[in-house]
Enzyme design. Structure first.
Site, short mmCIF file in Angstrom:
data_model
loop_
_atom_site.label_atom_id
_atom_site.label_comp_id
_atom_site.label_asym_id
_atom_site.label_seq_id
_atom_site.Cartn_x
_atom_site.Cartn_y
_atom_site.Cartn_z
N GLU A 202 39.52 43.83 34.08
CA GLU A 202 39.68 43.64 35.53
C GLU A 202 40.54 44.74 36.14
O GLU A 202 40.28 45.22 37.24
CB GLU A 202 40.31 42.26 35.80
CG GLU A 202 40.42 41.90 37.29
CD GLU A 202 41.76 42.27 37.93
OE1 GLU A 202 41.89 42.14 39.16
OE2 GLU A 202 42.68 42.70 37.19
N ASP A 249 43.96 33.64 39.20
CA ASP A 249 44.66 34.91 39.01
C ASP A 249 46.06 34.82 39.62
O ASP A 249 46.29 34.07 40.58
CB ASP A 249 43.87 36.04 39.67
CG ASP A 249 44.21 37.42 39.10
OD1 ASP A 249 45.10 37.50 38.24
OD2 ASP A 249 43.57 38.41 39.50
#
Length: 362
Positions: A202, A249
């Protein structure tokens, strides 16, 4: 005779055209029927757990067990291709494969160009009942951002995103018996199951850009878009089977707030708010007050670049659970175990576990 032959030819042509029309309409109707399941997500309604069931969820999850068994092994340097990345991947898979629910674990490994040359990336996809048409999907990234070592310190990305990974592993453990019952499919239950995705890559290696970021999610979204689902289907793919992508997240610091980013999934954000309120009123949330709710109604937040973007662009409904504003320790060496807030993580575990049980009617 000529006239009779003309009539016969015309009659035959008429019959063939009629048959072709019927076949076309039949095929069209079959196509509509076969694709109708893709719309079920739009009117799916959750079950509502009663007070006793909420109490059971709160008692069934363990922050201490999660911390020791799931989280601490992930608090290491784990940028793509590093020894820590391999260790984290093995840890995640082993924690899932030991459970009774019979998860099917797939590793999606691929090469991609980075500012430092080609690197290998590996997404982890863990699915209950892959043959189910629809899946609720929880996701996070397990890589840590690459930073040069500074004064013998390494970046371990506790909130970013070791804690979300550990929360998903704890959910799978705490709900193991209930999730195992998803195997018992009946006509009274929706053709619906659960998938956990742990993305690699990511983080950007150098500077965030469309090319240097979201390596794993970009690859997997494209792969799923080209994978027929159910197997053998001509008109639908694995993305059609994603009811809702819930992306976690930057979770783990004290007093986080989560805005609602997308009008399309407002009803699911509202459900999170309702669950938070119900658990609070039952005294099942620690160090928490409704004056500072986690899930805030302050308008739609600006879209944040994260692993949901490749899926959002392909039409997948998204619930983005990212702390906003970001934790103060974001992308610093202080994003570590010392600066995590156990009560907050425990509270969010309970909320998300209830959300999953209600969505899946368990």
């Amino acid at each position: 005779m000529a006239g009779s032959e003309d009539k016969r030819v015309v009659g035959t042509l008429h019959l063939l055209l009629l048959q072709a029309t019927v076949l076309s309409l039949t095929a069209g109707n079959l196509s509509l029927v076969s694709a109708a399941w893709t719309q079920e997500k739009n009117h799916h309604q959750p079950a509502h757990l009663n007070s006793s069931s909420l109490q059971q969820v709160a008692e069934g999850t363990s922050i201490s067990e999660m911390w020791q068994n799931d989280l601490r092994p992930l608090l290491i340097e784990r940028y793509p291709g590093s020894p820590g990345s391999y260790s984290a991947r093995q840890h995640i898979m082993q924690r899932i494969q030991r459970l009774q629910a019979e998860w099917v674990v797939e590793v999606d490994t691929f090469l991609s160009r980075t500012p430092y040359g080609y690197r290998s990336f590996s997404n982890i996809i863990s699915t209950l009942n892959p043959e189910a048409k629809r899946h609720l999907v929880l996701a996070c990234h397990y890589d840590s951002k690459y930073f040069p070592r500074w004064d013998s310190r390494v970046f371990v990305g506790a909130t970013d995103s070791a804690v979300p990974c550990a929360m998903m592993l704890e959910l799978a453990r705490a709900l193991d018996k209930k999730l195992h019952s998803l195997k018992d499919v009946s006509g009274s239950k929706p053709d619906l199951s659960l998938r956990l995705i742990f993305f690699d890559g990511e983080e950007a290696f150098h500077h965030w850009s469309p090319q240097d970021s979201l390596y794993g999610s970009r690859h997997l979204a494209q792969k799923m878009a080209s994978s027929p689902h159910p197997p053998g289907s001509r008109g639908t793919n694995q993305l059609d089977g994603m009811d809702l992508l819930v992306l976690l997240d930057l979770i783990g610091a004290a007093n986080p707030t989560f805005p609602n980013f997308f009008p399309k999934t407002t009803r699911w954000f509202n459900r999170l708010q309702a669950i938070e309120k119900e658990l609070y009123e039952l005294g099942l949330l620690k160090d928490h007050s409704l004056e500072r709710k986690y899930f805030q109604n302050f308008g739609y937040g600006n879209i944040i670049q994260d692993d949901h973007i490749p899926f959002l662009r392909k039409g997948v409904p998204v619930l983005h659970l990212i702390a906003s504003p970001f934790p103060e320790v974001w992308h610093t060496m202080d994003d570590n175990e010392e600066n995590l807030h156990a009560s907050t993580i425990d509270n969010l575990n309970k909320i998300i576990q209830v959300f999953v049980l209600e969505y899946l009617h368990l």
